[in-house]
Scaffold this active site. Structure first.
Site, PDB file in Angstrom:
ATOM      1  N   HIS A 200       0.825  -1.223   0.000  1.00 40.53           N
ATOM      2  CA  HIS A 200       0.000   0.000   0.000  1.00 40.53           C
ATOM      3  C   HIS A 200       0.856   1.269   0.000  1.00 40.53           C
ATOM      4  O   HIS A 200       0.492   2.277   0.614  1.00 40.53           O
ATOM      5  CB  HIS A 200      -0.941   0.023   1.208  1.00 40.53           C
ATOM      6  CG  HIS A 200      -1.850  -1.149   1.302  1.00 40.53           C
ATOM      7  ND1 HIS A 200      -3.044  -1.227   0.614  1.00 40.53           N
ATOM      8  CD2 HIS A 200      -1.745  -2.316   1.994  1.00 40.53           C
ATOM      9  CE1 HIS A 200      -3.639  -2.379   0.884  1.00 40.53           C
ATOM     10  NE2 HIS A 200      -2.862  -3.057   1.715  1.00 40.53           N
TER      11      HIS A 200
ATOM     12  N   ASN B 123      -9.872  -3.418   2.205  1.00 39.11           N
ATOM     13  CA  ASN B 123      -9.571  -3.293   0.782  1.00 39.11           C
ATOM     14  C   ASN B 123     -10.857  -3.030   0.012  1.00 39.11           C
ATOM     15  O   ASN B 123     -11.940  -2.957   0.602  1.00 39.11           O
ATOM     16  CB  ASN B 123      -8.908  -4.574   0.257  1.00 39.11           C
ATOM     17  CG  ASN B 123      -7.502  -4.776   0.791  1.00 39.11           C
ATOM     18  OD1 ASN B 123      -6.712  -3.840   0.856  1.00 39.11           O
ATOM     19  ND2 ASN B 123      -7.179  -5.997   1.179  1.00 39.11           N
TER      20      ASN B 123
END
Length: 495
Positions: A55, A128
């Site tokens: 990320h 997510n």
């Protein structure tokens, strides 16, 4: 007379010349006593902090969460205590596999992390844009990272490494299928749903517990990019999703999401056909319908990206009374890894960085037992107050009224094989495949073939076999797109 601010050193001394170094004569060497040059370069050499291992490329914004439905029968959390209650929040969206300079429009999962500044402390809900994950045991975390990132020899992304890892785990097919659908490349962060993914728990003021899953549904509508559109977007603007989010907020076109929960009782969990804490599976909405909780709006861009987005730190250990964890192995693993990664990246006192401070409580009301550490800059390091417990002054008193209800656990300590407990890998990806239209199914085939370029025949056969077990048409379609005769694939091998 200029009204511009005057240049100083980091410690406030006036700088007489910002362009010309101090030298021994007009053409002589630099002098080490040019303190401003030394300060500038020393700081520049240390500007970049470690990027997130996953990320790394992200965007964020501040906003407001508003309760729209009463769920106090499930939770005593103050954030949900009454309809209409508002709580400040921060959201960070991201890609997963790419580095900090990666393009936004790549086929990849998107991170979806939320921080709520509640009046009982910060609550971080990490997730997510997909409701599942590639596997269900955190011992595989590091290997996933290695497989989807750069090859140690070539320093290039490797489809072979990626797909070899994925196809070695039959439980990964559900996540892989989602990634190969149209939703594998969202048009932007504003146009995608989000999920807490893990199973969490809630408990009410009677100590009654339920298991929950969180869903965040975009109010802007789902929009995705086809591969050719994504390629053009990357060529024209590598920050397409970040730009879209930032400009929408600047133009007061504030994006919104509605938050829902699915609820499963402890009795239902005991009788559930699959492990209800398995991150590779969803709970069917027909059995566990969505219950509306609230709506949140992002309405303020950060004033400084590094300060508020790059230094934002999320950890699922940041919870509040009324919300708790579950036996989900992946969640249990993240309880350690997230906080540990932030302590490495930002330091042990990263909770004092403005974006991470417990704004809803007030920094002046924080009474931690922890002291010292690099960059302890706020709260006067608790001054000269008592720093041990127990003590005679009553400092650091417990708050027993916030004890959680007990969770019954049983069994011997052992490395239990998930596959012996549940090998139902293919039901849900097959069902997902059949929910797609014929055109969408064809795009899954095409996307899969494109993404698998550069992989070995062994890996391709393995994936075809998994797809076939989920749905025969799924396997046949992928085989055809790869130019492989389905009759040449051993479909009975148990991977």
């Amino acid at each position: 007379m200029s009204n511009n601010k005057k240049l100083t050193s980091l410690f406030g001394a006036p700088v007489s010349d910002r362009e010309n170094s101090m030298t021994a004569g007009p053409r002589g060497p630099l002098l080490m006593q040019d303190w401003y040059f030394l300060e500038q370069m020393a700081h520049f050499d240390r500007e970049v902090i470690p990027e997130r291992r996953m990320h790394a490329k992200g965007s964020g914004a501040f906003g407001t969460f508003t309760v729209t439905n009463d769920i106090t029968q499930y939770t005593s959390a103050s954030i949900f205590s009454e309809v209409g209650k508002q709580t400040e929040m921060f959201a960070r969206f991201s890609t997963v596999a790419g580095e900090r300079g990666a393009a936004d429009a790549e086929r990849d999962i998107r991170g979806f992390a939320l921080k709520f500044y509640t009046d009982e402390g910060n609550w971080d809900l990490v997730g997510n844009n997909t409701p599942v994950f590639f596997f269900r045991d955190p011992k595989l975390f590091a290997s996933l990272n290695h497989a989807i990132k750069r090859d140690p020899r070539t320093n290039m992304r490797s489809a072979q490494n990626n797909w070899d890892f994925w196809t070695s785990l039959p439980e990964a097919l559900h996540q892989v299928t989602i990634l190969m659908t149209d939703r594998g490349i969202p048009k932007g962060f504003r146009n995608m749903h989000g999920f807490g993914s893990h199973t969490y728990s809630m408990y009410n003021d009677k100590g009654e517990r339920v298991w929950v899953k969180f869903h965040h549904r975009t109010q802007q509508g789902i929009e995705n990019l086809q591969p050719d559109e994504a390629a053009r977007t990357i060529a024209e603007d590598r920050e397409s999703s970040q730009r879209d989010l930032f400009e929408a907020i600047e133009n007061k076109d504030y994006p919104k999401w509605k938050t829902y929960i699915q609820v499963m009782t402890e009795e239902q969990a005991r009788n559930h056909k699959d492990n209800p804490f398995d991150l590779t599976k969803v709970w069917y909405k027909g059995d566990y319908p969505l219950i509306e909780v609230g709506e949140w709006e992002l309405n303020r861009n950060p004033d400084n990206y590094f300060q508020d987005v790059e230094q934002a730190a999320f950890a699922p250990t940041n919870i509040v009374p009324g919300i708790d964890f579950s036996p989900d192995r992946m969640l249990q693993g993240r309880l350690f890894s997230y906080g540990d990664a932030q302590r490495y990246r930002l330091g042990v006192n990263h909770w004092q960085i403005p974006v991470n401070q417990p704004k809803g409580v007030g920094i002046e009301n924080i009474c931690p037992f922890s002291r010292d550490g690099q960059m302890r800059i706020l709260d006067n390091n608790q001054g000269g107050s008592t720093h041990y417990y127990p003590n005679s002054e009553g400092a650091f008193e417990d708050q027993p009224e916030f004890k959680k209800p007990g969770l019954k656990v049983e069994g011997e300590a052992y490395e239990y094989d998930f596959r012996e407990d549940d090998d139902n890998y293919f039901e849900q990806p097959g069902r997902l495949f059949r929910l797609q239209s014929k055109e969408q199914q064809e795009r899954i085939f095409e996307n899969t073939a494109n993404e698998m370029q550069g992989t070995t025949l062994e890996v391709q056969h393995r994936h075809i076999r998994h797809c076939y077990k989920a749905d025969s048409e799924y396997g046949k379609g992928v085989a055809k797109a790869l130019g492989i005769d389905i009759n040449d694939v051993d479909l009975e091998v148990k991977d």
